[in-house]
Design an enzyme around this catalytic site. Structure first.
Site, PDB file in Angstrom:
ATOM      1  N   ASP A   1       3.105   7.952  -1.765  1.00 57.43           N
ATOM      2  CA  ASP A   1       3.805   8.927  -0.913  1.00 57.43           C
ATOM      3  C   ASP A   1       4.591   8.204   0.173  1.00 57.43           C
ATOM      4  O   ASP A   1       4.435   6.996   0.404  1.00 57.43           O
ATOM      5  CB  ASP A   1       2.804   9.920  -0.314  1.00 57.43           C
ATOM      6  CG  ASP A   1       1.709   9.239   0.480  1.00 57.43           C
ATOM      7  OD1 ASP A   1       2.033   8.553   1.466  1.00 57.43           O
ATOM      8  OD2 ASP A   1       0.525   9.362   0.107  1.00 57.43           O
ATOM      9  N   VAL A   2       5.430   8.944   0.812  1.00 56.87           N
ATOM     10  CA  VAL A   2       6.388   8.340   1.751  1.00 56.87           C
ATOM     11  C   VAL A   2       5.689   7.658   2.923  1.00 56.87           C
ATOM     12  O   VAL A   2       6.220   6.682   3.494  1.00 56.87           O
ATOM     13  CB  VAL A   2       7.362   9.434   2.261  1.00 56.87           C
ATOM     14  CG1 VAL A   2       6.621  10.483   3.073  1.00 56.87           C
ATOM     15  CG2 VAL A   2       8.517   8.841   3.053  1.00 56.87           C
TER      16      VAL A   2
END
Length: 422
Positions: A286-287
């Site tokens: 994820d970011v």
């Protein structure tokens, strides 16, 4: 003549020894020092009872007077009267003596003589004579060898298999969607959509079946009017130290693939005449997560590495905002439910506090790789994640010398480490 008759009578008397002797008579014969000792066979016959019958039905011909001596011929011929005894077990199971050999032996001898005659004419047949006298087990083995394939597939070395996979296997007929994805057109799913829309032609004809087998080195393939190169880009594998804030999707402004822009710009100088590879990530981070991620253009390798059935262990270092107690670690190790499935980590271990920060770090290892699995485990224990970094996949660990946003090309030994192999 009188001497000859006396000798014949003595011989007959010696042969026709009485089969039944009483025990005292046998003992008298044995104790007589001037007579020779009886053979063991005769002793057993003498001591046996009269009711037992002999196993062998052996009879002796009547003694005949010796023929008058004749002058010896120049070349000695075999006597016709010589008989070779054959002991054969009959249907009743008892052995008996015969003057003629069994029929199967006569047949084997006849076959051997016939093969010997043929071998004199043709030397190549000499080995078949021995096969005629072989046992049934040996004949069965010969039939198995004839029924088996002539040669077993050879075992090639690792270098030979690698050369085959890189230079020969890729040119075998493959599915059209797979060939387009390997050529760098788009993802396999997007290539299938292009085929269904009729934007792909093979040898001048529109092809709407993604499973059509094509040979990129022989067939002429066009996509949206642009011809696909006859060559495929080589398989590439990179380990990237993902920075926080980058996403794993392709085509986005801040995508991880954008870290390879400078590398792809100089591709024509590195590989002249070879199309550019289409790179993508193996799995996702994820970011807000940083650390190790794999970039490649090999779809089969990416599917094998990221599929949950591979059970490849992934290790993370979680920085916690706040104190961590023992009950927190116990709660993390007990696991939590994610999408209705109970997920239990393989390892939960506290790490030493770093000198530049007072925040606690925890090492967590999982093998299922579900979406946000590590964050869910920590938050379910009542803790808040400050930072999350992946440091290991399989047996391959992120090098501390690899800076944030940098990448390194992997070797064959590194690929085996990613799969957890030694």
């Amino acid at each position: 003549m009188a001497l000859a008759a006396a000798a014949a009578a003595a011989a007959a008397a010696a042969v026709s020894f009485p089969p039944l002797l009483s025990r005292p008579a046998a003992c008298v014969l044995l104790r007589c020092g001037r007579h020779r000792r009886l053979p063991p066979l005769l002793l057993r016959a003498a001591s046996s009872s009269t009711s037992s019958a002999p196993d062998f039905n052996i009879t002796f011909a009547e003694p005949t007077a010796p023929a008058p001596s004749k002058p010896k011929p120049s070349s000695p011929a075999p006597s016709a009267e010589q008989v070779v005894p054959w002991i054969v077990r009959g249907e009743d199971g008892k052995p008996s003596m015969r003057t003629a050999p069994p029929p199967d032996v006569l047949q084997a001898i006849a076959l051997a003589e016939a093969e010997a005659k043929k071998a004199k004419k043709d030397p190549r047949r000499s080995h078949k004579g021995a096969a005629a006298l072989a046992t049934p087990v040996a004949n069965a083995k010969v039939r198995e060898r004839k029924a088996a394939p002539a040669t077993a597939p050879p075992k090639f070395s690792k270098a030979a298999r690698r050369f085959y996979n890189e230079n020969i296997k890729e040119h075998e007929p493959q599915r059209l969607a797979k060939v387009l994805a390997a050529a760098g057109v788009a993802s396999r799913r997007t290539c299938e959509e292009l085929i269904f829309q009729g934007k792909v032609t093979v040898n001048g004809s529109v092809c709407t079946a993604p499973q059509t087998k094509v040979d990129i080195s022989k067939d002429s393939i066009y996509v949206n009017g642009n011809r696909i190169s006859k060559k495929l880009p080589p398989k590439l594998y990179f380990a990237v130290n993902k920075p926080k804030g980058y996403i794993c999707s392709c085509g986005e402004p801040k995508s991880i693939i954008s870290l390879f822009d400078d590398y792809l710009k100089g591709w024509n100088k590195i590989q002249p005449g070879v199309p550019k590879p289409r790179l993508f990530t193996v799995g996702r981070l994820d970011v807000a997560t940083s650390g190790l991620i794999i970039i490649t253009n090999d779809g089969e390798f990416a599917q094998k590495l990221s599929h949950p059935s591979s059970n490849i262990m992934k290790e993370y270092v979680v920085t916690i905002d706040g104190p961590v107690h023992r009950n927190h670690l116990i709660a993390i190790s007990e696991g939590t439910k994610i999408d209705g499935v109970k997920c239990i980590p393989d390892l939960v271990e506290p790490l030493d506090v770093q000198s530049n920060t007072k925040r606690t770090r925890i090492r967590i290892a999982v093998h299922e790789g579900r979406n946000h699995e590590v964050r869910e485990l920590v938050q379910n224990a009542g803790l808040e994640v400050y930072a999350l970094k992946r440091v290991r996949i399989g047996r391959f660990r992120l090098s501390p010398d690899l800076g944030i946003g940098k990448f390194v090309e992997l070797k064959q030994t590194d690929l085996k480490s990613l799969e957890g192999k030694k």
